[in-house]
Design an enzyme around this catalytic site. Sequence first.
Site, PDB file in Angstrom:
ATOM      1  N   PRO A  33       0.804  -1.380   0.036  1.00  0.00           N
ATOM      2  CA  PRO A  33      -0.188  -0.371   0.002  1.00  0.00           C
ATOM      3  C   PRO A  33       0.967   1.065   0.015  1.00  0.00           C
ATOM      4  O   PRO A  33       1.919   0.930   0.389  1.00  0.00           O
ATOM      5  CB  PRO A  33      -0.429   0.284   1.213  1.00  0.00           C
ATOM      6  CG  PRO A  33      -0.128  -1.052   2.543  1.00  0.00           C
ATOM      7  CD  PRO A  33       0.529  -1.868   0.641  1.00  0.00           C
ATOM      8  N   ASP A  34       0.338   2.374  -0.860  1.00  0.00           N
ATOM      9  CA  ASP A  34       0.978   3.837  -0.027  1.00  0.00           C
ATOM     10  C   ASP A  34       0.769   4.365   0.806  1.00  0.00           C
ATOM     11  O   ASP A  34       0.058   3.965   1.870  1.00  0.00           O
ATOM     12  CB  ASP A  34       0.466   4.117  -1.795  1.00  0.00           C
ATOM     13  CG  ASP A  34      -0.750   4.771  -2.190  1.00  0.00           C
ATOM     14  OD1 ASP A  34      -0.992   4.824  -3.476  1.00  0.00           O
ATOM     15  OD2 ASP A  34      -0.961   4.912  -0.287  1.00  0.00           O
ATOM     16  N   PHE A  35       1.138   6.073   0.868  1.00  0.00           N
ATOM     17  CA  PHE A  35       0.842   5.823   1.849  1.00  0.00           C
ATOM     18  C   PHE A  35      -0.891   7.110   2.362  1.00  0.00           C
ATOM     19  O   PHE A  35      -1.849   6.669   3.078  1.00  0.00           O
ATOM     20  CB  PHE A  35       2.625   6.488   2.190  1.00  0.00           C
ATOM     21  CG  PHE A  35       3.119   6.410   3.068  1.00  0.00           C
ATOM     22  CD1 PHE A  35       3.979   6.217   1.421  1.00  0.00           C
ATOM     23  CD2 PHE A  35       3.618   5.781   3.672  1.00  0.00           C
ATOM     24  CE1 PHE A  35       5.160   5.746   2.110  1.00  0.00           C
ATOM     25  CE2 PHE A  35       5.469   4.728   3.442  1.00  0.00           C
ATOM     26  CZ  PHE A  35       5.638   5.360   3.377  1.00  0.00           C
ATOM     27  N   ARG A  36      -0.714   7.842   0.728  1.00  0.00           N
ATOM     28  CA  ARG A  36      -1.731   8.802   1.211  1.00  0.00           C
ATOM     29  C   ARG A  36      -3.113   8.852   0.277  1.00  0.00           C
ATOM     30  O   ARG A  36      -3.947   9.531   0.389  1.00  0.00           O
ATOM     31  CB  ARG A  36      -1.060  10.494   0.915  1.00  0.00           C
ATOM     32  CG  ARG A  36       0.019  10.854   1.865  1.00  0.00           C
ATOM     33  CD  ARG A  36       0.375  11.921   1.731  1.00  0.00           C
ATOM     34  NE  ARG A  36       1.779  12.308   2.318  1.00  0.00           N
ATOM     35  CZ  ARG A  36       2.650  11.635   2.010  1.00  0.00           C
ATOM     36  NH1 ARG A  36       3.169  10.786   1.633  1.00  0.00           N
ATOM     37  NH2 ARG A  36       3.416  12.499   3.906  1.00  0.00           N
ATOM     38  N   ASN A 104      11.041   5.080  -1.904  1.00  0.00           N
ATOM     39  CA  ASN A 104      10.600   3.561  -1.218  1.00  0.00           C
ATOM     40  C   ASN A 104      12.440   2.807  -0.568  1.00  0.00           C
ATOM     41  O   ASN A 104      13.229   3.483  -1.037  1.00  0.00           O
ATOM     42  CB  ASN A 104      10.373   2.993  -3.201  1.00  0.00           C
ATOM     43  CG  ASN A 104       8.747   3.197  -3.716  1.00  0.00           C
ATOM     44  OD1 ASN A 104       8.302   4.085  -2.788  1.00  0.00           O
ATOM     45  ND2 ASN A 104       8.138   3.054  -4.454  1.00  0.00           N
ATOM     46  N   ASP A 106      11.663  -0.018  -0.143  1.00  0.00           N
ATOM     47  CA  ASP A 106      11.165  -1.443  -0.589  1.00  0.00           C
ATOM     48  C   ASP A 106      11.900  -2.838  -0.973  1.00  0.00           C
ATOM     49  O   ASP A 106      12.183  -3.598  -1.162  1.00  0.00           O
ATOM     50  CB  ASP A 106       9.895  -2.093  -0.807  1.00  0.00           C
ATOM     51  CG  ASP A 106       9.530  -1.720  -2.133  1.00  0.00           C
ATOM     52  OD1 ASP A 106       8.310  -0.754  -2.489  1.00  0.00           O
ATOM     53  OD2 ASP A 106      10.902  -0.995  -3.100  1.00  0.00           O
ATOM     54  N   HIS A 121      14.841   7.971   0.870  1.00  0.00           N
ATOM     55  CA  HIS A 121      14.234   7.651   2.525  1.00  0.00           C
ATOM     56  C   HIS A 121      15.074   6.320   2.986  1.00  0.00           C
ATOM     57  O   HIS A 121      14.086   5.648   3.985  1.00  0.00           O
ATOM     58  CB  HIS A 121      13.044   7.953   2.351  1.00  0.00           C
ATOM     59  CG  HIS A 121      12.521   8.959   2.290  1.00  0.00           C
ATOM     60  ND1 HIS A 121      11.385   8.966   1.295  1.00  0.00           N
ATOM     61  CD2 HIS A 121      13.464  10.359   1.924  1.00  0.00           C
ATOM     62  CE1 HIS A 121      11.106  10.722   1.234  1.00  0.00           C
ATOM     63  NE2 HIS A 121      11.973  10.920   1.264  1.00  0.00           N
TER      64      HIS A 121
HETATM   65  N1  APR Z   1      -0.045   3.899 -10.253  1.00  0.00           N
HETATM   66  C1  APR Z   1       0.178   5.365 -10.562  1.00  0.00           C
HETATM   67  N2  APR Z   1      -0.231   5.923  -9.682  1.00  0.00           N
HETATM   68  C2  APR Z   1      -0.351   5.375  -8.252  1.00  0.00           C
HETATM   69  C3  APR Z   1      -0.375   4.176  -8.207  1.00  0.00           C
HETATM   70  C4  APR Z   1      -0.433   3.152  -9.641  1.00  0.00           C
HETATM   71  N3  APR Z   1      -0.470   1.874  -9.438  1.00  0.00           N
HETATM   72  N4  APR Z   1      -0.793   3.664  -6.834  1.00  0.00           N
HETATM   73  C5  APR Z   1      -0.431   4.438  -6.167  1.00  0.00           C
HETATM   74  N5  APR Z   1      -0.730   5.438  -6.939  1.00  0.00           N
HETATM   75  C6  APR Z   1      -0.349   7.083  -6.895  1.00  0.00           C
HETATM   76  C7  APR Z   1      -1.357   7.618  -5.618  1.00  0.00           C
HETATM   77  O1  APR Z   1      -2.442   8.057  -6.132  1.00  0.00           O
HETATM   78  C8  APR Z   1       0.102   8.544  -4.866  1.00  0.00           C
HETATM   79  O2  APR Z   1      -0.742  10.430  -5.489  1.00  0.00           O
HETATM   80  O3  APR Z   1       1.110   7.386  -6.074  1.00  0.00           O
HETATM   81  C9  APR Z   1       0.921   8.339  -5.271  1.00  0.00           C
HETATM   82  C10 APR Z   1       1.543   8.098  -4.042  1.00  0.00           C
HETATM   83  O4  APR Z   1       1.812   9.106  -2.787  1.00  0.00           O
HETATM   84  P1  APR Z   1       2.528   8.191  -1.526  1.00  0.00           P
HETATM   85  O5  APR Z   1       1.630   7.463  -0.673  1.00  0.00           O
HETATM   86  O6  APR Z   1       2.356  10.566  -0.579  1.00  0.00           O
HETATM   87  O7  APR Z   1       3.759   8.273  -1.454  1.00  0.00           O
HETATM   88  P2  APR Z   1       5.111   9.078  -1.675  1.00  0.00           P
HETATM   89  O8  APR Z   1       4.385   9.886  -2.552  1.00  0.00           O
HETATM   90  O9  APR Z   1       6.087   7.495  -2.127  1.00  0.00           O
HETATM   91  O10 APR Z   1       5.324   9.255  -0.319  1.00  0.00           O
HETATM   92  C11 APR Z   1       6.339  10.177  -0.124  1.00  0.00           C
HETATM   93  O11 APR Z   1       5.652  10.337   2.012  1.00  0.00           O
HETATM   94  O12 APR Z   1       5.857   9.863   4.133  1.00  0.00           O
HETATM   95  C12 APR Z   1       6.536   9.862   3.548  1.00  0.00           C
HETATM   96  O13 APR Z   1       8.911   8.725   4.177  1.00  0.00           O
HETATM   97  C13 APR Z   1       7.168   8.086   2.984  1.00  0.00           C
HETATM   98  O14 APR Z   1       8.609   8.216   0.927  1.00  0.00           O
HETATM   99  C14 APR Z   1       7.467   8.608   1.623  1.00  0.00           C
HETATM  100  C15 APR Z   1       7.091  10.287   0.951  1.00  0.00           C
END
Ligand code: APR
Length: 238
Positions: A33-36, A104, A106, A121
């Site tokens: 899962p992503d974060f937001r 990332n 991972d 990170h």
């Molecule tokens: N394809 C394209 N975009 C995607 C997909 C996908 N399969 N899945 C998710 N997304 C998009 C989401 O719409 C979101 O805008 O990826 C983005 C992920 O954003 P975040 O969850 O904020 O993750 P990230 O930008 O990596 O966060 C940055 O925040 O908490 C810190 O250290 C943590 O490295 C992280 C940093």
Amino acid sequence: MDENIQKLKELIAESDNIVFFGGAGVSTESGIPDFRSVDGLYNQEWKYPPETILSHTFFERHPDEYYRFHRAKLVVENVQPNTAHKRLASLEAEGKLKAVITQNIDGLHQAAGSKNVLELHGSILRAYCSRCGKPYPAERMNHGTGIPKCDCGGVIRPDIVLYEEPLDNEIMSKAISYIRHADVLIIGGTSLNVYPAAGLINYYRGHKLVLINLSATPFDSYADLIIHQKIGEVFSQV
Ligand code: APR
């Protein structure tokens, strides 16, 4: 084929100086899962807000609670690189992509075969003693129980950048240089919410900025090409 993906295919075909900058959205198609996003880590109920748990102060004060979260949420079993990771690795092997710059932790870009990966990170595949700096296998941290301790008595910690901690200057300088000199900059799977990583986009001086993200970002207006689709599916077509 979607005309924007066709344009991306042409940009890739015509360039031998591509740089990729990505985030958690690159790994969601691998099951992490992503974060937001709505189902992201930061929108899940936990004893403390996840952004609080992933901070230096919290790690120092509540290592037991930190490790409960770390093992439950950061360590995802049996994940494999997806099409996006693999295509980026093949573009590097073809001499077209110069670097992957990732937020990332991972290790999936390296698992896919990418060699030049800048981990802004850090990585949960590396651990060290927070007191003496001795390196440790990540297993002790990721799959153990309780608070992993060093022979010196210090707490073993992940080699990741927690909130309140600085990024590695050398890695940031390299990332800035790759982006400053890039012909094509592809940014994908990141909300571009977190600094200083998000600020890297400002160093790009070209006119081939591609943004591949499911949701809108604060930098959409800067992009020369925007693709609001799943990044794995996009890369399967270029
Ligand atoms: N394809 C394209 N975009 C995607 C997909 C996908 N399969 N899945 C998710 N997304 C998009 C989401 O719409 C979101 O805008 O990826 C983005 C992920 O954003 P975040 O969850 O904020 O993750 P990230 O930008 O990596 O966060 C940055 O925040 O908490 C810190 O250290 C943590 O490295 C992280 C940093």
